[in-house]
Scaffold this motif. Structure first.
Motif, PDB file in Angstrom:
ATOM      1  N   MET A   7       0.837  -1.190   0.000  1.00 30.67           N
ATOM      2  CA  MET A   7       0.000   0.000   0.000  1.00 30.67           C
ATOM      3  C   MET A   7       0.875   1.243   0.000  1.00 30.67           C
ATOM      4  SD  MET A   7      -3.271  -0.858   2.399  1.00 30.67           S
ATOM      5  CE  MET A   7      -4.641  -0.551   1.303  1.00 30.67           C
ATOM      6  N   GLU A   8       0.382   2.302  -0.650  1.00 25.33           N
ATOM      7  CA  GLU A   8       1.111   3.559  -0.679  1.00 25.33           C
ATOM      8  C   GLU A   8       0.503   4.533   0.313  1.00 25.33           C
ATOM      9  OE1 GLU A   8      -0.224   6.643  -3.832  1.00 25.33           O
ATOM     10  OE2 GLU A   8      -0.159   4.734  -4.885  1.00 25.33           O
ATOM     11  N   ILE A   9       1.336   5.381   0.880  1.00 30.28           N
ATOM     12  CA  ILE A   9       0.865   6.335   1.870  1.00 30.28           C
ATOM     13  C   ILE A   9       0.185   7.506   1.163  1.00 30.28           C
ATOM     14  CG2 ILE A   9       3.086   7.554   1.958  1.00 30.28           C
ATOM     15  CD1 ILE A   9       2.524   7.993   4.959  1.00 30.28           C
ATOM     16  N   VAL A  10      -0.993   7.871   1.643  1.00 34.50           N
ATOM     17  CA  VAL A  10      -1.695   9.059   1.160  1.00 34.50           C
ATOM     18  C   VAL A  10      -1.323  10.232   2.043  1.00 34.50           C
ATOM     19  CG1 VAL A  10      -3.957  10.076   0.659  1.00 34.50           C
ATOM     20  CG2 VAL A  10      -3.595   7.610   0.341  1.00 34.50           C
ATOM     21  N   VAL A  11      -1.560  10.088   3.328  1.00 34.78           N
ATOM     22  CA  VAL A  11      -1.064  10.970   4.381  1.00 34.78           C
ATOM     23  C   VAL A  11      -0.720  10.041   5.534  1.00 34.78           C
ATOM     24  CG1 VAL A  11      -2.482  12.955   3.673  1.00 34.78           C
ATOM     25  CG2 VAL A  11      -3.348  11.355   5.391  1.00 34.78           C
ATOM     26  N   PRO A  12       0.046  10.497   6.517  1.00 36.72           N
ATOM     27  CA  PRO A  12       0.351   9.609   7.632  1.00 36.72           C
ATOM     28  C   PRO A  12      -0.914   9.001   8.235  1.00 36.72           C
ATOM     29  CG  PRO A  12       1.720  11.555   7.749  1.00 36.72           C
ATOM     30  CD  PRO A  12       0.742  11.796   6.634  1.00 36.72           C
ATOM     31  N   SER A  17      -4.449   1.087  -1.580  1.00 38.03           N
ATOM     32  CA  SER A  17      -4.030  -0.129  -2.258  1.00 38.03           C
ATOM     33  C   SER A  17      -3.605   0.197  -3.681  1.00 38.03           C
ATOM     34  CB  SER A  17      -5.177  -1.133  -2.287  1.00 38.03           C
ATOM     35  OG  SER A  17      -6.200  -0.686  -3.171  1.00 38.03           O
ATOM     36  N   PRO A  18      -2.884  -0.703  -4.345  1.00 35.82           N
ATOM     37  CA  PRO A  18      -2.613  -0.512  -5.771  1.00 35.82           C
ATOM     38  C   PRO A  18      -3.921  -0.386  -6.535  1.00 35.82           C
ATOM     39  CG  PRO A  18      -1.265  -2.285  -4.885  1.00 35.82           C
ATOM     40  CD  PRO A  18      -2.252  -1.934  -3.812  1.00 35.82           C
ATOM     41  N   PRO A  19      -3.952   0.435  -7.584  1.00 34.41           N
ATOM     42  CA  PRO A  19      -5.200   0.606  -8.339  1.00 34.41           C
ATOM     43  C   PRO A  19      -5.580  -0.661  -9.092  1.00 34.41           C
ATOM     44  CG  PRO A  19      -3.389   1.675  -9.472  1.00 34.41           C
ATOM     45  CD  PRO A  19      -2.853   1.238  -8.144  1.00 34.41           C
ATOM     46  N   GLU A  20      -6.878  -0.810  -9.307  1.00 35.73           N
ATOM     47  CA  GLU A  20      -7.406  -1.938 -10.064  1.00 35.73           C
ATOM     48  C   GLU A  20      -8.422  -1.411 -11.073  1.00 35.73           C
ATOM     49  OE1 GLU A  20      -9.814  -6.151  -9.351  1.00 35.73           O
ATOM     50  OE2 GLU A  20      -9.096  -4.976  -7.651  1.00 35.73           O
ATOM     51  N   ASN A  25     -15.101  -1.104 -17.500  1.00 37.20           N
ATOM     52  CA  ASN A  25     -14.676   0.205 -17.998  1.00 37.20           C
ATOM     53  C   ASN A  25     -13.224   0.420 -17.595  1.00 37.20           C
ATOM     54  OD1 ASN A  25     -14.210   2.881 -18.676  1.00 37.20           O
ATOM     55  ND2 ASN A  25     -16.228   3.577 -18.010  1.00 37.20           N
ATOM     56  N   ARG A  26     -12.310   0.136 -18.503  1.00 37.52           N
ATOM     57  CA  ARG A  26     -10.880   0.190 -18.206  1.00 37.52           C
ATOM     58  C   ARG A  26     -10.362   1.614 -18.045  1.00 37.52           C
ATOM     59  NH1 ARG A  26      -8.888  -4.654 -16.381  1.00 37.52           N
ATOM     60  NH2 ARG A  26     -10.051  -6.336 -17.412  1.00 37.52           N
ATOM     61  N   THR A  27     -11.200   2.616 -18.335  1.00 35.26           N
ATOM     62  CA  THR A  27     -10.775   4.004 -18.115  1.00 35.26           C
ATOM     63  C   THR A  27     -10.956   4.423 -16.658  1.00 35.26           C
ATOM     64  OG1 THR A  27     -12.927   5.047 -18.579  1.00 35.26           O
ATOM     65  CG2 THR A  27     -11.495   4.544 -20.464  1.00 35.26           C
ATOM     66  N   LEU A  28     -11.542   3.537 -15.860  1.00 35.29           N
ATOM     67  CA  LEU A  28     -11.782   3.820 -14.447  1.00 35.29           C
ATOM     68  C   LEU A  28     -11.037   2.813 -13.586  1.00 35.29           C
ATOM     69  CD1 LEU A  28     -15.639   4.437 -14.521  1.00 35.29           C
ATOM     70  CD2 LEU A  28     -13.808   6.140 -14.653  1.00 35.29           C
ATOM     71  N   GLU A  29     -10.640   3.251 -12.388  1.00 34.26           N
ATOM     72  CA  GLU A  29      -9.976   2.347 -11.469  1.00 34.26           C
ATOM     73  C   GLU A  29     -10.470   2.570 -10.051  1.00 34.26           C
ATOM     74  OE1 GLU A  29      -5.902   3.246 -12.280  1.00 34.26           O
ATOM     75  OE2 GLU A  29      -5.805   4.881 -10.821  1.00 34.26           O
ATOM     76  N   ILE A  30     -10.278   1.557  -9.245  1.00 36.90           N
ATOM     77  CA  ILE A  30     -10.733   1.564  -7.862  1.00 36.90           C
ATOM     78  C   ILE A  30      -9.554   1.287  -6.932  1.00 36.90           C
ATOM     79  CG2 ILE A  30     -13.097   0.892  -8.432  1.00 36.90           C
ATOM     80  CD1 ILE A  30     -12.340  -2.004  -7.788  1.00 36.90           C
ATOM     81  N   ARG A  31      -9.733   1.691  -5.687  1.00 31.82           N
ATOM     82  CA  ARG A  31      -8.743   1.408  -4.645  1.00 31.82           C
ATOM     83  C   ARG A  31      -9.486   1.108  -3.345  1.00 31.82           C
ATOM     84  NH1 ARG A  31      -3.311   3.792  -5.601  1.00 31.82           N
ATOM     85  NH2 ARG A  31      -3.346   4.938  -7.555  1.00 31.82           N
ATOM     86  N   SER A  32      -8.823   0.411  -2.464  1.00 23.96           N
ATOM     87  CA  SER A  32      -9.280   0.317  -1.080  1.00 23.96           C
ATOM     88  C   SER A  32      -8.295   1.093  -0.217  1.00 23.96           C
ATOM     89  CB  SER A  32      -9.386  -1.145  -0.635  1.00 23.96           C
ATOM     90  OG  SER A  32      -8.201  -1.859  -0.942  1.00 23.96           O
ATOM     91  N   PHE A  33      -8.747   1.482   0.969  1.00 25.95           N
ATOM     92  CA  PHE A  33      -7.947   2.363   1.822  1.00 25.95           C
ATOM     93  C   PHE A  33      -7.855   1.801   3.233  1.00 25.95           C
ATOM     94  CE2 PHE A  33      -9.386   4.933  -1.644  1.00 25.95           C
ATOM     95  CZ  PHE A  33      -8.317   5.758  -1.925  1.00 25.95           C
ATOM     96  N   GLY A 180      -5.224   6.450 -13.613  1.00 29.84           N
ATOM     97  CA  GLY A 180      -4.055   7.308 -13.565  1.00 29.84           C
ATOM     98  C   GLY A 180      -4.284   8.636 -12.888  1.00 29.84           C
ATOM     99  N   GLY A 181      -5.515   8.915 -12.490  1.00 30.36           N
ATOM    100  CA  GLY A 181      -5.832  10.192 -11.862  1.00 30.36           C
ATOM    101  C   GLY A 181      -5.659  10.151 -10.357  1.00 30.36           C
ATOM    102  N   PRO A 182      -5.802  11.301  -9.697  1.00 32.24           N
ATOM    103  CA  PRO A 182      -5.692  11.329  -8.234  1.00 32.24           C
ATOM    104  C   PRO A 182      -6.807  10.539  -7.586  1.00 32.24           C
ATOM    105  CG  PRO A 182      -6.524  13.424  -9.074  1.00 32.24           C
ATOM    106  CD  PRO A 182      -6.108  12.618 -10.273  1.00 32.24           C
ATOM    107  N   HIS A 183      -6.506   9.903  -6.457  1.00 36.94           N
ATOM    108  CA  HIS A 183      -7.496   9.067  -5.792  1.00 36.94           C
ATOM    109  C   HIS A 183      -8.134   9.757  -4.595  1.00 36.94           C
ATOM    110  CE1 HIS A 183      -4.164   8.349  -3.072  1.00 36.94           C
ATOM    111  NE2 HIS A 183      -3.481   7.703  -3.995  1.00 36.94           N
ATOM    112  N   HIS A 184      -7.876  11.055  -4.437  1.00 37.38           N
ATOM    113  CA  HIS A 184      -8.567  11.833  -3.419  1.00 37.38           C
ATOM    114  C   HIS A 184      -8.553  13.293  -3.848  1.00 37.38           C
ATOM    115  CE1 HIS A 184      -4.334  12.332  -2.313  1.00 37.38           C
ATOM    116  NE2 HIS A 184      -4.689  13.404  -1.621  1.00 37.38           N
ATOM    117  N   ALA A 185      -9.385  14.104  -3.207  1.00 36.50           N
ATOM    118  CA  ALA A 185      -9.486  15.522  -3.574  1.00 36.50           C
ATOM    119  C   ALA A 185      -9.576  16.361  -2.307  1.00 36.50           C
ATOM    120  CB  ALA A 185     -10.712  15.759  -4.447  1.00 36.50           C
ATOM    121  N   LEU A 186      -8.690  17.340  -2.203  1.00 34.25           N
ATOM    122  CA  LEU A 186      -8.766  18.280  -1.094  1.00 34.25           C
ATOM    123  C   LEU A 186      -9.916  19.247  -1.335  1.00 34.25           C
ATOM    124  CD1 LEU A 186      -4.969  19.134  -0.656  1.00 34.25           C
ATOM    125  CD2 LEU A 186      -6.322  17.447   0.599  1.00 34.25           C
ATOM    126  N   THR A 187     -10.554  19.691  -0.262  1.00 43.66           N
ATOM    127  CA  THR A 187     -11.692  20.579  -0.407  1.00 43.66           C
ATOM    128  C   THR A 187     -11.842  21.429   0.857  1.00 43.66           C
ATOM    129  OG1 THR A 187     -14.049  20.660  -1.003  1.00 43.66           O
ATOM    130  CG2 THR A 187     -13.361  18.909   0.513  1.00 43.66           C
TER     131      THR A 187
END
Length: 207
Positions: A7-12, A17-20, A25-33, A180-187
């Protein structure tokens, strides 16, 4: 604390998880956290790329059940309205039906619409407040998007969006994003209100 492999760190304290790729629809991917917590690590969402031991795993909705791997060892929790469909794929340890807290940092917030049991999760790690929205709010092309299906309840979806619009969070963490896009968004509160109001308007107009 036990962590999941690869798993890769998002923030401490928060790991992705690695994207799947979604098979349809192969243009979209999912992750677990993975949420690293003193009270016990949690896994939110599901992907077949995850493996390891976790205290509990929470699904946003039953569509994720097909991606729960045998390599993740954790009792599975889901909303009662999605329990039957989930158990067609994986055994559920317990189901819930109301908004509730787990300890003092993790909250389950039912957000029906996409499916009857769709549920958002709000986690406060002391530095950020993360809202896990599953498919109810996704990030595509840098924009927040909905996933209104033919089987979705538009009225319930609108009510759930209005509820989430007023929640206090500063990081949106969906299940589905562009490949390939970001898996979270600051707001922030103003940005959240602007974006969710746009989603509400889109659904009202039949989008």
């Amino acid at each position: 604390m036990t962590q999941l492999a690869d798993m890769e760190i998002v923030v401490p304290g928060l790991y992705a998880s690695p994207p799947e790729s979604l098979p349809f629809n192969r243009t979209l991917e999912i992750r677990s956290f993975l949420l690293e917590r003193d009270a016990g690590n949690l896994l939110v969402y599901s992907t077949t790329t995850a493996s390891g031991d976790v205290w509990r795993q929470y699904l946003n909705h039953w569509h994720e059940a097909a991606f729960v791997p045998e390599t993740v060892h954790a009792p599975l929790f889901v909303h009662a309205a999605d329990r039957t469909e989930t158990e067609n794929e994986r055994a559920v340890r317990a189901a819930f039906s109301r908004r509730h807290m787990l300890d003092d940092d993790f909250e389950a917030i039912p957000t029906p619409g996409h499916t009857p049991g769709a549920t958002a999760y709000l986690w406060d790690n002391g530095e950020h407040r993360f809202l896990f929205t599953g498919d109810t709010i996704m990030v595509r092309g840098g924009e927040w998007r909905t996933a209104v299906l033919g089987s979705s309840d538009r009225g319930a979806y609108l009510e759930s969006l209005a509820l989430m619009r007023d929640l206090d969070f500063d990081v949106l963490v969906p299940w589905v994003v562009d490949a390939g896009g970001p898996h979270h968004a600051l707001t922030d509160a103003a940005e959240t209100r602007r974006r969710i109001n746009a989603l509400i308007d889109e659904i009202w107009s039949g989008g």
